[in-house]
Scaffold this motif. Sequence first.
Motif, mmCIF file in Angstrom:
data_model
loop_
_atom_site.group_PDB
_atom_site.id
_atom_site.type_symbol
_atom_site.label_atom_id
_atom_site.label_comp_id
_atom_site.label_asym_id
_atom_site.label_seq_id
_atom_site.Cartn_x
_atom_site.Cartn_y
_atom_site.Cartn_z
ATOM 1 N N GLU A 110 0.830 -1.206 0.000
ATOM 2 C CA GLU A 110 0.000 0.000 0.000
ATOM 3 C C GLU A 110 0.865 1.256 0.000
ATOM 4 O O GLU A 110 2.028 1.211 0.381
ATOM 5 C CB GLU A 110 -0.883 0.036 1.250
ATOM 6 N N THR A 111 0.271 2.346 -0.382
ATOM 7 C CA THR A 111 0.917 3.642 -0.266
ATOM 8 C C THR A 111 0.636 4.165 1.135
ATOM 9 O O THR A 111 -0.478 4.018 1.641
ATOM 10 C CB THR A 111 0.332 4.627 -1.305
ATOM 11 N N SER A 112 1.622 4.777 1.743
ATOM 12 C CA SER A 112 1.425 5.339 3.078
ATOM 13 C C SER A 112 0.441 6.494 3.010
ATOM 14 O O SER A 112 0.467 7.281 2.064
ATOM 15 C CB SER A 112 2.746 5.858 3.646
ATOM 16 N N PRO A 113 -0.429 6.623 4.009
ATOM 17 C CA PRO A 113 -1.372 7.734 4.013
ATOM 18 C C PRO A 113 -0.644 9.080 4.140
ATOM 19 O O PRO A 113 0.499 9.144 4.597
ATOM 20 C CB PRO A 113 -2.257 7.471 5.225
ATOM 21 N N GLU A 114 -1.326 10.112 3.753
ATOM 22 C CA GLU A 114 -0.736 11.450 3.734
ATOM 23 C C GLU A 114 -0.196 11.883 5.092
ATOM 24 O O GLU A 114 0.837 12.549 5.168
ATOM 25 C CB GLU A 114 -1.784 12.454 3.249
ATOM 26 N N GLU A 115 -0.845 11.486 6.166
ATOM 27 C CA GLU A 115 -0.390 11.903 7.494
ATOM 28 C C GLU A 115 0.949 11.268 7.890
ATOM 29 O O GLU A 115 1.591 11.701 8.839
ATOM 30 C CB GLU A 115 -1.445 11.643 8.571
ATOM 31 N N LEU A 116 1.378 10.239 7.151
ATOM 32 C CA LEU A 116 2.671 9.603 7.422
ATOM 33 C C LEU A 116 3.758 10.039 6.433
ATOM 34 O O LEU A 116 4.850 9.480 6.421
ATOM 35 C CB LEU A 116 2.523 8.078 7.380
ATOM 36 N N TRP A 117 3.459 11.035 5.609
ATOM 37 C CA TRP A 117 4.387 11.481 4.572
ATOM 38 C C TRP A 117 5.748 11.869 5.153
ATOM 39 O O TRP A 117 6.791 11.479 4.649
ATOM 40 C CB TRP A 117 3.790 12.645 3.791
ATOM 41 N N GLU A 118 5.752 12.645 6.236
ATOM 42 C CA GLU A 118 7.012 13.088 6.845
ATOM 43 C C GLU A 118 7.838 11.898 7.330
ATOM 44 O O GLU A 118 9.063 11.882 7.189
ATOM 45 C CB GLU A 118 6.728 14.044 7.999
ATOM 46 N N SER A 119 7.185 10.896 7.862
ATOM 47 C CA SER A 119 7.885 9.697 8.328
ATOM 48 C C SER A 119 8.462 8.902 7.161
ATOM 49 O O SER A 119 9.561 8.357 7.263
ATOM 50 C CB SER A 119 6.937 8.820 9.136
ATOM 51 N N LEU A 120 7.741 8.859 6.048
ATOM 52 C CA LEU A 120 8.256 8.207 4.854
ATOM 53 C C LEU A 120 9.520 8.913 4.371
ATOM 54 O O LEU A 120 10.522 8.268 4.048
ATOM 55 C CB LEU A 120 7.195 8.202 3.748
ATOM 56 N N VAL A 121 9.497 10.230 4.372
ATOM 57 C CA VAL A 121 10.671 11.012 3.956
ATOM 58 C C VAL A 121 11.841 10.745 4.906
ATOM 59 O O VAL A 121 12.981 10.601 4.467
ATOM 60 C CB VAL A 121 10.326 12.512 3.875
ATOM 61 N N ASP A 122 11.578 10.655 6.202
ATOM 62 C CA ASP A 122 12.633 10.321 7.178
ATOM 63 C C ASP A 122 13.305 9.006 6.797
ATOM 64 O O ASP A 122 14.539 8.899 6.795
ATOM 65 C CB ASP A 122 12.057 10.165 8.591
ATOM 66 N N LEU A 123 12.497 8.001 6.486
ATOM 67 C CA LEU A 123 13.035 6.679 6.149
ATOM 68 C C LEU A 123 13.789 6.696 4.819
ATOM 69 O O LEU A 123 14.764 5.976 4.652
ATOM 70 C CB LEU A 123 11.913 5.642 6.131
ATOM 71 N N GLN A 124 13.360 7.539 3.909
ATOM 72 C CA GLN A 124 14.086 7.675 2.645
ATOM 73 C C GLN A 124 15.452 8.308 2.876
ATOM 74 O O GLN A 124 16.429 7.929 2.244
ATOM 75 C CB GLN A 124 13.270 8.512 1.645
ATOM 76 N N ARG A 125 15.534 9.232 3.803
ATOM 77 C CA ARG A 125 16.809 9.907 4.099
ATOM 78 C C ARG A 125 17.853 8.957 4.684
ATOM 79 O O ARG A 125 19.036 9.099 4.397
ATOM 80 C CB ARG A 125 16.592 11.055 5.079
#
Length: 69
Positions: free
Chosen positions: A28-43
Amino acid sequence: MPSCDRSRARCRLADRHIAVFAHLLDGETSPEELWESLVDLQRIGPVGEEGELALCTATCSALWRTRWS
């Protein structure tokens, strides 16, 4: 932001980071409210730029889910 202790090969993740992993593992795609956390994990590397799990992350997660499910 997740914290990493490289001397012990350990990273600390918040519940929101684990939620991102759960969504990605379920395809699944992460919901919008988890966007910042997804970016953290990408970093820090366990999630790629396209939102895909890094091979080692996917393998470890699959093993963990198999063992403790």
